[in-house]
Design an enzyme around this catalytic site. Sequence first.
Site, PDB file in Angstrom:
ATOM      1  N   LYS A  29       0.846  -1.204   0.000  1.00 20.99           N
ATOM      2  CA  LYS A  29       0.000   0.000   0.000  1.00 20.99           C
ATOM      3  C   LYS A  29       0.881   1.252   0.000  1.00 20.99           C
ATOM      4  O   LYS A  29       2.093   1.165   0.254  1.00 20.99           O
ATOM      5  CB  LYS A  29      -0.930  -0.020   1.208  1.00 20.99           C
ATOM      6  CG  LYS A  29      -0.224  -0.009   2.544  1.00 20.99           C
ATOM      7  CD  LYS A  29      -1.192  -0.264   3.685  1.00 20.99           C
ATOM      8  CE  LYS A  29      -0.450  -0.398   5.001  1.00 20.99           C
ATOM      9  NZ  LYS A  29      -1.011   0.321   6.093  1.00 20.99           N
ATOM     10  N   TYR A  45      15.916  30.007   9.606  1.00 18.75           N
ATOM     11  CA  TYR A  45      14.680  30.633  10.066  1.00 18.75           C
ATOM     12  C   TYR A  45      14.611  30.680  11.592  1.00 18.75           C
ATOM     13  O   TYR A  45      14.903  29.688  12.266  1.00 18.75           O
ATOM     14  CB  TYR A  45      13.465  29.841   9.558  1.00 18.75           C
ATOM     15  CG  TYR A  45      13.132  30.102   8.105  1.00 18.75           C
ATOM     16  CD1 TYR A  45      12.748  31.359   7.672  1.00 18.75           C
ATOM     17  CD2 TYR A  45      13.195  29.069   7.172  1.00 18.75           C
ATOM     18  CE1 TYR A  45      12.453  31.597   6.340  1.00 18.75           C
ATOM     19  CE2 TYR A  45      12.894  29.292   5.842  1.00 18.75           C
ATOM     20  CZ  TYR A  45      12.516  30.564   5.427  1.00 18.75           C
ATOM     21  OH  TYR A  45      12.227  30.790   4.125  1.00 18.75           O
TER      22      TYR A  45
HETATM   23  C1  LIG Z   1      -4.039  -4.250   8.120  1.00 20.45           C
HETATM   24  C2  LIG Z   1      -2.582  -4.197   7.927  1.00 20.45           C
HETATM   25  N1  LIG Z   1      -1.912  -5.339   7.731  1.00 20.45           N
HETATM   26  C3  LIG Z   1      -0.561  -5.356   7.560  1.00 20.45           C
HETATM   27  C4  LIG Z   1       0.156  -4.192   7.579  1.00 20.45           C
HETATM   28  C5  LIG Z   1       1.652  -4.246   7.443  1.00 20.45           C
HETATM   29  O1  LIG Z   1       2.225  -3.871   8.643  1.00 20.45           O
HETATM   30  P1  LIG Z   1       3.785  -3.638   8.795  1.00 20.45           P
HETATM   31  O2  LIG Z   1       4.125  -2.566   7.825  1.00 20.45           O
HETATM   32  O3  LIG Z   1       3.966  -3.216  10.201  1.00 20.45           O
HETATM   33  O4  LIG Z   1       4.444  -4.924   8.463  1.00 20.45           O
HETATM   34  C6  LIG Z   1      -0.493  -2.972   7.780  1.00 20.45           C
HETATM   35  C7  LIG Z   1       0.288  -1.728   7.825  1.00 20.45           C
HETATM   36  O5  LIG Z   1      -0.011  -0.731   8.401  1.00 20.45           O
HETATM   37  C8  LIG Z   1      -1.897  -2.974   7.954  1.00 20.45           C
HETATM   38  O6  LIG Z   1      -2.567  -1.835   8.170  1.00 20.45           O
END
Ligand SMILES: Cc1ncc(COP(=O)(O)O)c(C=O)c1O
Length: 381
Positions: free
Chosen positions: A49, A274
Amino acid sequence: MDDSVDAARAGARADTAAAVLTIDLGAVVSNWRQLALRAAPARCAAVVKADAYGLGAEPVVRALIGAGCREFFVALVDEGIWLRESLGADWPADARLHVLHGVLPGVEEECLAHDLIPVLNSPDQIQRWQTLARRQGRALPAAIQGDTGMARLGLTPTEVVHLTREPQRLEGIEPTLVMSHLASAEEPDNPLNALQLRRFLALRAHWPRALGCLANSSGIFLGSDYHFDLARPGAALYGVAPTVGQANPMRPVVRLQARLIQWREVVTGEAVGYNHTWRAGRTSRIATVSLGYADGYLRSASNRALLRLNGTAMPLVGRVSMDTVTADATDVAPECLVPGAAVDVIDEQQDINALAAQAGTNAYEILTSLGARYRREYITP
Ligand SMILES: Cc1ncc(COP(=O)(O)O)c(C=O)c1O
């Protein structure tokens, strides 16, 4: 004649990149193999993602497909559509792409048309998917997520009870996975892990034929009780340390180099940047380097993180600005302070985990903030 004149005569384009982000896909693959080995005999998916946590979902997924990964997770339907269209005919027939947020109203048809498997998080998502299955006249696959203690996504325990008392509400839906998400898996001693595990065992018992899927990256390191049938790591694939307070077993994936624009000398008492948040305690050389918060280099790293030139540390001094940072280069050999010189921002000595600690955040935020202005170079496996 200097090199740039030579290059111009030869028609070659000068190297105009102000900063270069190098992404080692071989390291991503090696991290996936390591996680898969730890999770075995459970299978190992990849969470890609947010454009594979900012590193480029298409090249990352291609590399992981090459390594044998066949289960992928994105958050959004749009991300899934984009990924399927980018991969086109290269998407393997036996690979599955899950959408963690499930189906919002009106996107069911698109989800199905792109062969995306929704994670159903609520009774209304279940009903929406069931309505589509009825219209299609066939069973449709979906993952079912239960909330085991994070209060974010997934069916509440009460909703699960209702669902199991009225199994017709799942007719036409073929549960592929039963899943939940751990809230504190990076802290092995946190009692929440065991509580969520107990709740997940109860949840999973309702759909024994579906694959159980609980562990994120850190969950894989909690031990085999947490592995079930499919592990679901994201961050560790990209080099994030899975366990707080322990050595990081993952290979670094990201390297970032920016360029020295210019340097100046400031005298004792002179202020930099700044709002004058830093003042020289001695006569100092101040290097101005080409990256800033517009590149996702967090402003909270001001006066905290380090840069490196030719191996010599240059602590940031003054505020991170939009396109520049300033660093104390007094300890750098003067002959190295050449405009255009490569300055290490993220490297093995100060990796994403260390930079996150300096900036008061986590490595996930460092990765997903990496800017669009960097020239990206991929090292293929
Ligand atoms: C539902 C879900 N599964 C798996 C993952 C993967 O987690 P990680 O990046 O901690 O391995 C995430 C990441 O946020 C998630 O939201």
